[in-house]
Design an enzyme around this catalytic site. Structure first.
Site, short mmCIF file in Angstrom:
data_model
loop_
_atom_site.label_atom_id
_atom_site.label_comp_id
_atom_site.label_asym_id
_atom_site.label_seq_id
_atom_site.Cartn_x
_atom_site.Cartn_y
_atom_site.Cartn_z
N ARG A 139 0.84 -1.20 0.00
CA ARG A 139 0.00 0.00 0.00
C ARG A 139 0.88 1.25 0.00
O ARG A 139 1.76 1.41 0.82
CB ARG A 139 -0.89 0.01 1.26
CG ARG A 139 -1.57 1.33 1.57
CD ARG A 139 -2.84 1.51 0.77
NE ARG A 139 -3.43 2.82 0.98
CZ ARG A 139 -4.37 3.10 1.86
NH1 ARG A 139 -4.83 2.15 2.66
NH2 ARG A 139 -4.87 4.32 1.96
N ARG A 187 -5.68 1.75 -4.17
CA ARG A 187 -4.96 1.07 -3.08
C ARG A 187 -5.01 -0.45 -3.24
O ARG A 187 -6.04 -1.02 -3.59
CB ARG A 187 -5.55 1.48 -1.73
CG ARG A 187 -7.03 1.35 -1.71
CD ARG A 187 -7.72 2.23 -0.71
NE ARG A 187 -7.60 3.65 -0.96
CZ ARG A 187 -8.03 4.59 -0.13
NH1 ARG A 187 -8.59 4.27 1.01
NH2 ARG A 187 -7.89 5.86 -0.42
N ASP A 236 -6.80 -1.49 1.86
CA ASP A 236 -7.14 -0.46 2.83
C ASP A 236 -7.77 -1.18 4.02
O ASP A 236 -8.71 -1.97 3.84
CB ASP A 236 -8.17 0.47 2.17
CG ASP A 236 -8.48 1.67 3.04
OD1 ASP A 236 -7.62 2.06 3.84
OD2 ASP A 236 -9.60 2.21 2.90
N ASP A 271 -9.47 -0.53 7.72
CA ASP A 271 -10.00 0.50 8.63
C ASP A 271 -10.65 -0.17 9.83
O ASP A 271 -11.42 -1.13 9.65
CB ASP A 271 -11.11 1.31 7.93
CG ASP A 271 -10.56 2.22 6.86
OD1 ASP A 271 -9.48 2.79 7.07
OD2 ASP A 271 -11.23 2.34 5.80
#
Ligand code: PAF
Length: 434
Positions: A83, A92, A95, A97
Protein backbone atom coordinates in the site's frame (compact mmCIF):
# COMPACT_ATOMS: atom_id res chain seq x y z
CA UNK A 1 -10.86 -9.35 25.03
CA UNK A 2 -12.46 -6.71 22.87
CA UNK A 3 -14.64 -7.13 19.85
CA UNK A 4 -13.71 -5.02 16.83
CA UNK A 5 -14.80 -4.77 13.22
CA UNK A 6 -12.38 -4.09 10.39
CA UNK A 7 -13.28 -2.95 6.89
CA UNK A 8 -11.15 -4.20 3.99
CA UNK A 9 -10.98 -2.64 0.54
CA UNK A 10 -8.89 -3.11 -2.58
CA UNK A 11 -9.08 -1.59 -6.05
CA UNK A 12 -5.79 -2.66 -7.58
CA UNK A 13 -5.81 -6.00 -9.37
CA UNK A 14 -5.76 -8.77 -8.29
CA UNK A 15 -8.23 -7.36 -5.76
CA UNK A 16 -9.39 -10.71 -4.40
CA UNK A 17 -5.78 -11.72 -3.75
CA UNK A 18 -5.14 -8.57 -1.70
CA UNK A 19 -8.30 -9.05 0.36
CA UNK A 20 -7.53 -12.71 1.05
CA UNK A 21 -3.86 -12.01 1.85
CA UNK A 22 -4.82 -9.26 4.27
CA UNK A 23 -7.26 -11.61 5.98
CA UNK A 24 -4.60 -14.28 6.35
CA UNK A 25 -2.15 -11.77 7.77
CA UNK A 26 -4.71 -10.41 10.25
CA UNK A 27 -5.45 -13.97 11.38
CA UNK A 28 -1.71 -14.61 11.95
CA UNK A 29 -1.23 -11.55 14.20
CA UNK A 30 -0.70 -12.30 17.88
CA UNK A 31 -3.52 -10.84 19.97
CA UNK A 32 -6.07 -10.92 17.13
CA UNK A 33 -8.54 -13.75 16.50
CA UNK A 34 -10.79 -13.73 13.44
CA UNK A 35 -14.38 -14.42 14.45
CA UNK A 36 -16.38 -13.87 11.32
CA UNK A 37 -16.25 -12.46 7.83
CA UNK A 38 -18.83 -11.03 5.51
CA UNK A 39 -19.29 -11.67 1.81
CA UNK A 40 -17.14 -9.68 -0.56
CA UNK A 41 -18.87 -6.71 -2.25
CA UNK A 42 -17.90 -5.22 -5.60
CA UNK A 43 -18.48 -1.48 -5.24
CA UNK A 44 -18.30 1.83 -7.07
CA UNK A 45 -15.35 3.95 -5.87
CA UNK A 46 -16.29 6.72 -3.48
CA UNK A 47 -15.34 10.28 -4.43
CA UNK A 48 -13.05 9.88 -7.39
CA UNK A 49 -15.11 7.81 -9.81
CA UNK A 50 -12.29 7.60 -12.36
CA UNK A 51 -10.69 5.00 -10.13
CA UNK A 52 -11.28 1.29 -10.57
CA UNK A 53 -14.05 -0.51 -8.69
CA UNK A 54 -13.39 -1.87 -5.23
CA UNK A 55 -13.79 -5.19 -3.56
CA UNK A 56 -14.85 -4.68 0.03
CA UNK A 57 -15.44 -6.91 2.99
CA UNK A 58 -15.85 -6.71 6.77
CA UNK A 59 -14.39 -8.94 9.46
CA UNK A 60 -15.16 -9.34 13.12
CA UNK A 61 -12.17 -9.92 15.39
CA UNK A 62 -11.53 -10.48 19.05
CA UNK A 63 -8.42 -8.72 20.24
CA UNK A 64 -6.35 -8.15 23.34
CA UNK A 65 -4.68 -5.17 21.64
CA UNK A 66 -5.70 -1.62 22.39
CA UNK A 67 -7.19 0.37 19.50
CA UNK A 68 -3.95 2.26 18.71
CA UNK A 69 -1.90 -0.93 18.70
CA UNK A 70 -4.53 -2.66 16.54
CA UNK A 71 -4.36 0.22 14.08
CA UNK A 72 -0.57 0.12 13.90
CA UNK A 73 -0.69 -3.63 13.14
CA UNK A 74 -3.18 -2.99 10.36
CA UNK A 75 -1.01 -0.22 8.91
CA UNK A 76 1.91 -2.62 8.94
CA UNK A 77 -0.11 -5.23 7.06
CA UNK A 78 -1.14 -2.57 4.51
CA UNK A 79 2.54 -1.76 4.00
CA UNK A 80 3.60 -5.38 3.53
CA UNK A 81 0.91 -5.66 0.85
CA UNK A 82 2.38 -2.74 -1.07
CA UNK A 83 0.00 0.00 0.00
CA UNK A 84 1.29 3.42 -1.00
CA UNK A 85 -0.68 6.32 0.44
CA UNK A 86 -1.57 8.69 -2.38
CA UNK A 87 -3.89 11.16 -0.68
CA UNK A 88 -7.60 10.75 0.00
CA UNK A 89 -9.49 8.20 -2.09
CA UNK A 90 -6.40 7.21 -4.13
CA UNK A 91 -6.11 3.67 -5.58
CA UNK A 92 -4.96 1.07 -3.08
CA UNK A 93 -3.81 -2.52 -2.96
CA UNK A 94 -5.42 -2.79 0.43
CA UNK A 95 -7.14 -0.46 2.83
CA UNK A 96 -7.77 -1.63 6.40
CA UNK A 97 -10.00 0.50 8.63
CA UNK A 98 -11.16 -0.07 12.16
CA UNK A 99 -14.92 0.41 11.98
CA UNK A 100 -15.91 -0.30 15.58
CA UNK A 101 -13.88 -1.15 18.64
CA UNK A 102 -16.27 -2.44 21.33
CA UNK A 103 -18.44 0.49 22.36
CA UNK A 104 -15.53 2.95 22.39
CA UNK A 105 -15.71 6.42 20.87
CA UNK A 106 -12.19 7.70 20.15
CA UNK A 107 -11.25 10.80 18.21
CA UNK A 108 -7.61 11.92 18.26
CA UNK A 109 -5.00 12.80 15.65
CA UNK A 110 -4.36 9.17 14.75
CA UNK A 111 -7.66 7.42 15.07
CA UNK A 112 -11.38 7.94 14.62
CA UNK A 113 -13.58 5.20 16.03
CA UNK A 114 -16.33 4.49 15.06
CA UNK A 115 -15.20 5.09 11.50
CA UNK A 116 -16.89 8.45 10.78
CA UNK A 117 -18.56 7.39 7.52
CA UNK A 118 -19.14 3.69 8.17
CA UNK A 119 -22.93 4.06 8.38
CA UNK A 120 -22.99 5.75 4.94
CA UNK A 121 -21.13 2.93 3.22
CA UNK A 122 -23.44 0.26 1.87
CA UNK A 123 -20.78 -2.45 1.92
CA UNK A 124 -20.05 -1.80 5.62
CA UNK A 125 -23.69 -1.91 6.59
CA UNK A 126 -24.41 -4.98 4.42
CA UNK A 127 -21.29 -6.75 5.62
CA UNK A 128 -21.83 -6.03 9.31
CA UNK A 129 -25.51 -6.85 9.02
CA UNK A 130 -24.51 -10.29 7.74
CA UNK A 131 -22.14 -11.08 10.58
CA UNK A 132 -23.34 -8.98 13.50
CA UNK A 133 -26.69 -7.21 13.10
CA UNK A 134 -26.95 -6.66 16.86
CA UNK A 135 -23.66 -4.72 17.13
CA UNK A 136 -24.32 -1.19 18.35
CA UNK A 137 -22.97 1.94 16.71
CA UNK A 138 -22.07 3.88 19.86
CA UNK A 139 -22.45 7.36 18.37
CA UNK A 140 -25.72 6.78 16.52
CA UNK A 141 -26.81 4.55 19.38
CA UNK A 142 -28.38 2.16 16.91
CA UNK A 143 -27.97 -1.51 16.10
CA UNK A 144 -26.36 -2.17 12.71
CA UNK A 145 -29.44 -4.21 11.73
CA UNK A 146 -31.62 -1.13 12.34
CA UNK A 147 -29.31 1.11 10.29
CA UNK A 148 -29.57 -1.51 7.53
CA UNK A 149 -33.35 -1.63 7.71
CA UNK A 150 -33.60 2.17 7.54
CA UNK A 151 -32.14 2.20 4.01
CA UNK A 152 -34.56 3.61 1.48
CA UNK A 153 -36.23 1.24 -0.95
CA UNK A 154 -37.95 2.76 -3.96
CA UNK A 155 -41.17 1.26 -5.32
CA UNK A 156 -41.78 2.12 -8.95
CA UNK A 157 -45.11 1.39 -10.65
CA UNK A 158 -44.61 2.48 -14.28
CA UNK A 159 -42.19 1.28 -16.99
CA UNK A 160 -41.35 4.86 -17.96
CA UNK A 161 -40.26 5.83 -14.44
CA UNK A 162 -38.34 2.57 -13.95
CA UNK A 163 -36.47 3.08 -17.19
CA UNK A 164 -35.51 6.68 -16.54
CA UNK A 165 -34.49 6.01 -12.93
CA UNK A 166 -32.30 3.00 -13.75
CA UNK A 167 -30.81 4.75 -16.81
CA UNK A 168 -29.81 7.73 -14.67
CA UNK A 169 -28.05 5.42 -12.21
CA UNK A 170 -26.19 3.74 -15.07
CA UNK A 171 -25.14 7.14 -16.40
CA UNK A 172 -23.62 7.91 -13.00
CA UNK A 173 -21.52 4.77 -13.37
CA UNK A 174 -23.55 2.65 -10.97
CA UNK A 175 -23.64 -1.06 -11.70
CA UNK A 176 -27.20 -2.36 -11.59
CA UNK A 177 -28.23 -5.94 -10.80
CA UNK A 178 -31.77 -7.10 -11.57
CA UNK A 179 -33.82 -10.08 -10.33
CA UNK A 180 -37.12 -10.57 -12.20
CA UNK A 181 -39.73 -12.38 -10.08
CA UNK A 182 -43.44 -13.06 -9.86
CA UNK A 183 -43.36 -12.23 -6.15
CA UNK A 184 -44.18 -14.44 -3.17
CA UNK A 185 -40.47 -14.28 -2.50
CA UNK A 186 -38.74 -17.31 -1.04
CA UNK A 187 -35.18 -18.39 -0.27
CA UNK A 188 -34.52 -19.09 -3.96
CA UNK A 189 -35.24 -15.45 -4.89
CA UNK A 190 -33.38 -14.15 -1.86
CA UNK A 191 -30.26 -16.08 -2.83
CA UNK A 192 -30.38 -14.33 -6.23
CA UNK A 193 -30.77 -10.95 -4.49
CA UNK A 194 -27.84 -11.75 -2.21
CA UNK A 195 -25.60 -12.50 -5.17
CA UNK A 196 -26.82 -9.37 -6.96
CA UNK A 197 -26.09 -7.38 -3.79
CA UNK A 198 -22.47 -8.57 -3.79
CA UNK A 199 -21.88 -7.88 -7.49
CA UNK A 200 -23.64 -4.54 -8.03
CA UNK A 201 -24.12 -1.09 -6.53
CA UNK A 202 -27.87 -1.09 -6.97
CA UNK A 203 -30.26 -4.04 -6.80
CA UNK A 204 -33.65 -3.95 -8.51
CA UNK A 205 -36.28 -6.66 -8.46
CA UNK A 206 -39.53 -6.84 -10.38
CA UNK A 207 -42.70 -8.33 -8.98
CA UNK A 208 -45.16 -9.08 -11.73
CA UNK A 209 -47.38 -12.12 -12.17
CA UNK A 210 -47.22 -12.27 -15.94
CA UNK A 211 -50.56 -13.35 -17.43
CA UNK A 212 -48.95 -14.10 -20.81
CA UNK A 213 -47.11 -17.13 -19.43
CA UNK A 214 -50.14 -18.89 -17.95
CA UNK A 215 -52.32 -21.16 -20.08
CA UNK A 216 -56.13 -20.84 -19.91
CA UNK A 217 -56.40 -23.75 -17.46
CA UNK A 218 -53.39 -22.78 -15.38
CA UNK A 219 -53.14 -21.09 -11.99
CA UNK A 220 -52.85 -17.37 -12.98
CA UNK A 221 -55.76 -16.31 -10.75
CA UNK A 222 -54.74 -18.38 -7.74
CA UNK A 223 -50.97 -17.83 -8.11
CA UNK A 224 -49.84 -16.67 -4.63
CA UNK A 225 -49.46 -12.90 -4.24
CA UNK A 226 -48.28 -11.16 -1.09
CA UNK A 227 -46.81 -7.74 -1.78
CA UNK A 228 -46.73 -6.62 1.86
CA UNK A 229 -44.63 -9.61 2.89
CA UNK A 230 -42.51 -9.33 -0.29
CA UNK A 231 -41.72 -5.71 0.55
CA UNK A 232 -40.46 -6.71 4.00
CA UNK A 233 -38.34 -9.55 2.64
CA UNK A 234 -36.91 -7.39 -0.14
CA UNK A 235 -35.98 -4.64 2.28
CA UNK A 236 -34.31 -7.07 4.65
CA UNK A 237 -32.34 -8.52 1.72
CA UNK A 238 -31.04 -5.06 0.76
CA UNK A 239 -33.12 -4.44 -2.39
CA UNK A 240 -33.00 -0.81 -3.60
CA UNK A 241 -35.79 -0.78 -6.18
CA UNK A 242 -38.97 -2.81 -6.57
CA UNK A 243 -40.60 -2.50 -9.97
CA UNK A 244 -44.22 -3.44 -9.29
CA UNK A 245 -46.28 -2.62 -12.36
CA UNK A 246 -50.01 -2.99 -12.96
CA UNK A 247 -50.93 -5.47 -15.67
CA UNK A 248 -52.41 -2.64 -17.74
CA UNK A 249 -49.04 -0.85 -17.67
CA UNK A 250 -47.28 -3.93 -19.01
CA UNK A 251 -49.84 -5.07 -21.57
CA UNK A 252 -51.97 -2.39 -23.19
CA UNK A 253 -55.30 -3.63 -24.62
CA UNK A 254 -53.75 -3.57 -28.10
CA UNK A 255 -50.53 -5.37 -27.18
CA UNK A 256 -49.57 -7.45 -30.19
CA UNK A 257 -45.83 -8.17 -30.15
CA UNK A 258 -44.49 -11.45 -28.77
CA UNK A 259 -41.08 -13.05 -28.56
CA UNK A 260 -40.78 -16.73 -29.36
CA UNK A 261 -37.51 -18.60 -28.89
CA UNK A 262 -38.25 -21.31 -31.42
CA UNK A 263 -36.98 -24.84 -31.15
CA UNK A 264 -35.62 -24.78 -27.59
CA UNK A 265 -39.10 -23.88 -26.32
CA UNK A 266 -40.63 -27.03 -27.78
CA UNK A 267 -39.39 -29.90 -25.64
CA UNK A 268 -39.64 -30.52 -21.86
CA UNK A 269 -42.11 -28.10 -20.18
CA UNK A 270 -42.83 -26.53 -23.58
CA UNK A 271 -44.60 -29.74 -24.68
CA UNK A 272 -47.08 -29.51 -21.84
CA UNK A 273 -47.45 -25.73 -21.45
CA UNK A 274 -48.06 -24.40 -24.96
CA UNK A 275 -47.39 -20.66 -25.14
CA UNK A 276 -45.73 -20.56 -21.71
CA UNK A 277 -42.22 -19.77 -22.89
CA UNK A 278 -43.52 -17.30 -25.45
CA UNK A 279 -45.06 -15.45 -22.48
CA UNK A 280 -41.84 -15.71 -20.45
CA UNK A 281 -39.58 -14.56 -23.31
CA UNK A 282 -41.94 -11.67 -24.08
CA UNK A 283 -42.14 -10.36 -20.53
CA UNK A 284 -38.40 -10.78 -19.97
CA UNK A 285 -37.59 -8.91 -23.20
CA UNK A 286 -39.89 -6.13 -21.98
CA UNK A 287 -38.32 -6.14 -18.51
CA UNK A 288 -34.81 -6.01 -19.98
CA UNK A 289 -35.87 -2.90 -21.91
CA UNK A 290 -37.59 -1.32 -18.92
CA UNK A 291 -34.72 -2.01 -16.50
CA UNK A 292 -31.47 -1.68 -18.44
CA UNK A 293 -29.36 -3.60 -15.91
CA UNK A 294 -25.74 -4.73 -16.13
CA UNK A 295 -26.42 -8.14 -14.60
CA UNK A 296 -29.62 -10.18 -14.30
CA UNK A 297 -30.09 -13.22 -12.11
CA UNK A 298 -32.20 -16.35 -12.59
CA UNK A 299 -32.38 -19.69 -10.81
CA UNK A 300 -31.24 -22.98 -12.29
CA UNK A 301 -34.52 -24.52 -11.05
CA UNK A 302 -36.28 -23.20 -14.14
CA UNK A 303 -33.60 -24.66 -16.38
CA UNK A 304 -35.44 -24.44 -19.69
CA UNK A 305 -36.50 -20.86 -18.91
CA UNK A 306 -32.85 -19.98 -18.22
CA UNK A 307 -31.72 -21.47 -21.56
CA UNK A 308 -34.49 -19.65 -23.42
CA UNK A 309 -33.75 -16.27 -21.81
CA UNK A 310 -30.05 -16.60 -22.64
CA UNK A 311 -30.88 -17.54 -26.22
CA UNK A 312 -33.40 -14.69 -26.54
CA UNK A 313 -30.94 -12.08 -25.21
CA UNK A 314 -28.26 -13.35 -27.57
CA UNK A 315 -30.54 -13.45 -30.61
CA UNK A 316 -31.98 -9.99 -29.95
CA UNK A 317 -28.61 -8.46 -29.01
CA UNK A 318 -29.77 -7.35 -25.57
CA UNK A 319 -26.64 -6.14 -23.81
CA UNK A 320 -27.02 -7.76 -20.40
CA UNK A 321 -24.98 -10.30 -18.52
CA UNK A 322 -27.20 -13.25 -17.55
CA UNK A 323 -26.26 -15.13 -14.40
CA UNK A 324 -27.83 -18.51 -13.63
CA UNK A 325 -27.44 -19.53 -9.99
CA UNK A 326 -27.85 -22.95 -8.32
CA UNK A 327 -31.23 -24.16 -7.13
CA UNK A 328 -31.93 -23.45 -3.47
CA UNK A 329 -33.38 -26.46 -1.69
CA UNK A 330 -35.28 -27.19 1.51
CA UNK A 331 -33.60 -29.50 4.05
CA UNK A 332 -35.08 -32.61 2.40
CA UNK A 333 -33.93 -31.52 -1.05
CA UNK A 334 -37.21 -30.10 -2.40
CA UNK A 335 -36.43 -27.13 -4.65
CA UNK A 336 -37.84 -23.87 -3.22
CA UNK A 337 -40.79 -22.59 -5.25
CA UNK A 338 -43.72 -20.27 -4.68
CA UNK A 339 -45.94 -23.19 -5.67
CA UNK A 340 -44.73 -25.27 -2.70
CA UNK A 341 -47.22 -23.19 -0.69
CA UNK A 342 -50.09 -25.08 -2.40
CA UNK A 343 -48.93 -28.51 -1.14
CA UNK A 344 -50.84 -30.35 1.59
CA UNK A 345 -48.75 -31.79 4.43
CA UNK A 346 -48.73 -35.22 2.82
CA UNK A 347 -47.86 -33.86 -0.61
CA UNK A 348 -45.11 -31.72 0.89
CA UNK A 349 -43.62 -34.78 2.61
CA UNK A 350 -43.78 -36.79 -0.60
CA UNK A 351 -42.40 -34.02 -2.84
CA UNK A 352 -38.82 -34.77 -1.75
CA UNK A 353 -38.97 -37.82 -4.06
CA UNK A 354 -38.23 -35.56 -7.02
CA UNK A 355 -34.81 -34.55 -5.75
CA UNK A 356 -34.14 -38.13 -4.61
CA UNK A 357 -34.86 -39.36 -8.13
CA UNK A 358 -32.28 -36.89 -9.49
CA UNK A 359 -29.76 -38.20 -6.96
CA UNK A 360 -30.60 -41.73 -8.07
CA UNK A 361 -29.89 -40.73 -11.68
CA UNK A 362 -26.53 -39.31 -10.63
CA UNK A 363 -25.69 -42.54 -8.81
CA UNK A 364 -26.62 -44.62 -11.84
CA UNK A 365 -24.45 -42.44 -14.09
CA UNK A 366 -21.59 -42.65 -11.61
CA UNK A 367 -22.02 -46.45 -11.73
CA UNK A 368 -21.55 -46.40 -15.52
CA UNK A 369 -25.14 -46.30 -16.83
CA UNK A 370 -25.35 -44.28 -20.04
CA UNK A 371 -28.71 -45.34 -21.54
CA UNK A 372 -31.23 -42.53 -21.00
CA UNK A 373 -34.24 -44.88 -21.13
CA UNK A 374 -32.88 -47.02 -18.29
CA UNK A 375 -32.16 -44.00 -16.10
CA UNK A 376 -35.60 -42.50 -16.77
CA UNK A 377 -37.31 -45.81 -15.99
CA UNK A 378 -35.49 -46.13 -12.66
CA UNK A 379 -36.38 -42.54 -11.75
CA UNK A 380 -40.05 -43.10 -12.61
CA UNK A 381 -40.16 -46.33 -10.59
CA UNK A 382 -38.65 -44.59 -7.60
CA UNK A 383 -41.13 -41.66 -7.72
CA UNK A 384 -44.12 -43.95 -8.27
CA UNK A 385 -43.09 -46.29 -5.46
CA UNK A 386 -42.57 -43.54 -2.90
CA UNK A 387 -45.33 -41.04 -3.64
CA UNK A 388 -48.74 -40.46 -5.14
CA UNK A 389 -47.25 -37.99 -7.66
CA UNK A 390 -48.39 -38.08 -11.29
CA UNK A 391 -45.30 -37.73 -13.41
CA UNK A 392 -45.77 -35.40 -16.36
CA UNK A 393 -42.38 -36.05 -17.89
CA UNK A 394 -38.82 -37.06 -17.13
CA UNK A 395 -36.36 -36.30 -19.91
CA UNK A 396 -32.65 -36.32 -20.53
CA UNK A 397 -31.52 -33.78 -23.11
CA UNK A 398 -28.36 -32.18 -24.42
CA UNK A 399 -27.71 -28.67 -23.07
CA UNK A 400 -27.10 -27.14 -26.50
CA UNK A 401 -30.53 -27.71 -28.06
CA UNK A 402 -32.59 -29.34 -25.29
CA UNK A 403 -33.27 -32.37 -27.51
CA UNK A 404 -33.85 -35.85 -26.08
CA UNK A 405 -30.79 -38.06 -26.19
CA UNK A 406 -30.55 -41.83 -26.14
CA UNK A 407 -27.01 -42.17 -24.86
CA UNK A 408 -25.51 -39.82 -22.27
CA UNK A 409 -22.40 -37.98 -23.35
CA UNK A 410 -20.96 -34.54 -22.51
CA UNK A 411 -23.14 -32.11 -20.59
CA UNK A 412 -26.71 -33.30 -20.13
CA UNK A 413 -29.81 -31.87 -18.46
CA UNK A 414 -32.07 -34.24 -16.57
CA UNK A 415 -35.41 -32.48 -16.16
CA UNK A 416 -38.75 -33.51 -14.74
CA UNK A 417 -42.22 -32.27 -13.91
CA UNK A 418 -44.79 -33.96 -11.69
CA UNK A 419 -48.14 -33.18 -10.15
CA UNK A 420 -48.77 -33.51 -6.44
CA UNK A 421 -52.55 -33.17 -6.35
CA UNK A 422 -53.18 -30.06 -8.45
CA UNK A 423 -49.69 -28.65 -7.89
CA UNK A 424 -47.17 -28.97 -10.67
CA UNK A 425 -43.53 -29.06 -9.51
CA UNK A 426 -40.38 -29.12 -11.62
CA UNK A 427 -36.76 -29.91 -10.87
CA UNK A 428 -33.59 -30.71 -12.78
CA UNK A 429 -29.91 -31.40 -12.64
CA UNK A 430 -27.08 -30.67 -15.09
CA UNK A 431 -24.47 -33.42 -15.21
CA UNK A 432 -21.17 -33.65 -17.04
CA UNK A 433 -20.79 -37.21 -18.33
CA UNK A 434 -17.34 -38.44 -19.21
O1 PAF B 1 -39.41 -17.54 -13.00
C1 PAF B 1 -40.29 -16.66 -12.85
O2 PAF B 1 -40.67 -16.31 -11.73
C2 PAF B 1 -40.94 -16.04 -14.07
O3 PAF B 1 -41.10 -16.98 -15.07
C3 PAF B 1 -40.21 -14.79 -14.59
C4 PAF B 1 -38.82 -15.15 -15.06
C5 PAF B 1 -40.15 -13.74 -13.51
C6 PAF B 1 -40.98 -14.21 -15.78
O4 PAF B 1 -42.27 -13.83 -15.43
Amino acid sequence: MNKAYIGLGSNIFPRKFFIESALRKIALEKGITLKGRSSVYDTHPIGNSLQGRYLNSVVEVETSLGPHELLSRLLRIEKTLGRVRQGKNGPRTIDLDILLYGDRVIRDNNIAIPHPRMHERDFVIFGMNEISPMAIHPVLNMAIGDIHNKRQMKIIRTPREAHSYVSSLRQKGRRVGFVPTMGCLHEGHLSLVKKARCENDVVAISIFVNPAQFGPREDYKRYPRNFIEDKKLAKRAGVDIIFYPDTKNMYTPTHSTYVDAEDISENLCGRFRPGHFRGVATVIAKLFNIIPADNVYFGQKDAQQAFIIKRMARDLNIPVNIRILPTVREKDGLATSSRNAYLSKKERREAAVLFKSLLLAKDLIRGGERRAANIIKRMKDSINKNSSAKIEYIAIVDTAGLKDIKTLKGEVLIALAAYFGKTRLIDNSIIKVK
